[in-house]
Design an enzyme around this catalytic site. Structure first.
Site, PDB file in Angstrom:
ATOM      1  N   ARG A  75      47.662  31.224  53.922  1.00 20.11           N
ATOM      2  CA  ARG A  75      47.156  32.288  54.791  1.00 20.11           C
ATOM      3  C   ARG A  75      48.059  33.498  54.642  1.00 20.11           C
ATOM      4  NH1 ARG A  75      43.843  34.915  57.904  1.00 20.11           N
ATOM      5  NH2 ARG A  75      44.693  36.146  59.606  1.00 20.11           N
ATOM      6  N   ASP A  80      42.251  52.124  57.576  1.00 22.30           N
ATOM      7  CA  ASP A  80      43.204  51.046  57.315  1.00 22.30           C
ATOM      8  C   ASP A  80      44.255  51.575  56.352  1.00 22.30           C
ATOM      9  OD1 ASP A  80      44.515  48.631  56.596  1.00 22.30           O
ATOM     10  OD2 ASP A  80      42.691  47.489  56.979  1.00 22.30           O
ATOM     11  N   ARG A 120      46.890  49.546  55.286  1.00 17.20           N
ATOM     12  CA  ARG A 120      47.642  48.412  54.737  1.00 17.20           C
ATOM     13  C   ARG A 120      47.625  48.409  53.218  1.00 17.20           C
ATOM     14  NH1 ARG A 120      44.899  43.674  58.114  1.00 17.20           N
ATOM     15  NH2 ARG A 120      43.138  45.076  57.780  1.00 17.20           N
TER      16      ARG A 120
END
Length: 420
Positions: free
Chosen positions: A243, A330, A332
């Protein structure tokens, strides 16, 4: 002339190549031999030693400066690295010497004491940028999973008291600027100028020192949580569940009801533990990118805007409200995210516990194969988080079912702020 007996009061400017001695230890980024590559030196121990822009510790370098200015820390204090070596070995792997594979961290960052011990003994201030230790996790939801018999106590990975054994690694960012520029499809010159301008000129060397290619940015790093045998992570004969999680303090720590972050994180840990107990390995990559790397202040402003807008919080306007406040949906930009996976020697992830299309595309685009994609179970999604989930599915998130239609987005609403 001295102001404390520990340092001179003379300020040495490093913003011009001719201001000091030539770089004594140049960095040859991407070299497979760590001695040929050279150490990363982010502090000024002697003229010519420093070979990077920025300082060790990321955003914490400013706290270190406060400690020095208040007299709590000796400015020439050197870390004593006795007994600090990693509890498990990592690498080297072929990816460490493959051009372009790793540009945002130092693959040798956990090995500096052993690789560059002679230089350290000579007085060169070389510091680790990666540390690896062991710990045990105590997580309420996982203890409930044991009681519900979804997880079994094996005495090794899952202890009798419900604690989870884990290997943790902390990774500070180390940016190779030409590689970062190539990854984002811009020129090195443009990247340096933009970094200089958007940090209000904090690092003049970005534009005045083209001979310095490595930057220690003042941002958060990464924490890795490894479940099971760490050597299984890079073994293609053993299964890996992974993950990749981006920080969400409000949910991860305090259990917010407006997003799926903590439930998905806990679900990922549970799946990682199961994989480790089955003879493989589990990996959780925790990136410090709060609020989609826009920050927590921006995130809370967006929360208010979403809940107060006409018609209330809706999936149809989920991304629009973020862009109205932050100017971008976003920040990121997952292009750098796979680097830490390459550092671990990963070539395949058998079960990827994420629905993010951006993370999936970045990982597979970097050459790592992904088998199964594991969505969050519907019963773990808080009611108000359905706004976020439906919006993300419509935007490209992986879902076993067909993505929601426009009318479904309009009907998916959260509570207004007055009801909190």
């Amino acid at each position: 002339m001295s102001d404390s007996g520990n340092r001179t009061s003379h300020i040495r400017l490093t913003s011009h190549p001719g201001a000091g001695a030539p770089i004594r230890y140049p960095i040859k980024w991407g070299a497979a031999d760590p001695l040929e590559r050279g150490p990363v030196i982010g502090t000024v121990s002697r003229a010519g030693d420093r070979n990077t822009i920025g300082s060790h510790g990321g955003s914490y370098s400013l706290y270190r400066a406060l400690a020095v200015s208040s007299g709590a820390l000796n400015p020439i204090q050197r870390p004593d690295l006795t007994n600090t070596s990693p509890v498990v070995g990592v690498g080297p792997f072929p990816q460490w010497g493959t051009p372009g594979k790793i540009v945002s961290l130092d693959p040798f960052g956990h090995m500096v004491a052993s690789l560059y011990g002679d230089l350290i003994a000579e007085g060169v201030d070389i510091r680790p940028t990666i540390a690896i230790t062991k710990a045990r996790l105590t997580v309420m939801e996982l203890q409930q999973a044991i009681r519900d018999q979804r997880l079994k106590v094996d005495g090794d990975i899952v202890r009798e008291g419900g604690e989870i054994s884990v290997v943790k690694a902390a990774v500070d960012p180390v940016w190779y600027l030409p590689g970062i520029a190539e990854r984002f499809g811009v020129s090195d010159e443009k990247l340096r100028r933009t970094l200089f301008e958007q940090t209000a000129g904090m690092y003049p060397e970005l534009v005045t020192r083209p001979d310095l290619d490595v930057f220690l940015p003042p941002i958060g790093g990464i924490t890795l949580y490894i479940f099971g045998d760490p050597s299984a992570i890079a073994d293609p004969k053993r299964r890996l569940t992974c993950r990749v999680h981006d920080e969400c303090n409000g949910s991860d720590v305090f259990g917010s009801d407006i997003c799926t972050c903590r439930p998905y994180l806990i679900h990922g840990i549970e799946e990682c533990v199961k994989e480790a107990q089955a003879g493989g390995a589990g990996l959780v990559v925790y990136n410090r990118k709060e609020g989609r790397a826009l920050g927590e202040v921006t995130k809370f402003l967006v929360y208010n805007a979403r809940k107060r807008q006409e018609g209330g919080d809706t999936a149809a306007k989920y991304f629009e409200r973020t862009e109205c406040v932050a100017g971008v949906q976003d920040a990121r930009f997952q292009q750098l995210m796979p680097d830490v996976l390459h550092w671990l020697g990963i070539t395949r992830i058998d079960r990827f516990v994420s629905m993010s299309d951006m993370k999936y595309d970045a990982i597979t685009g970097s050459g790592i194969e992904i088998g199964e994609r594991v969505p969050i179970p519907a019963d773990l999604i808080p009611i108000d988080a359905m706004v976020e989930m439906e919006a993300k599915k419509a935007a490209g998130y992986f879902t076993p079912e067909a993505p929601p239609a426009v009318e479904d987005l309009l009907s998916t609403k959260g509570r207004p702020i007055e009801e909190y």
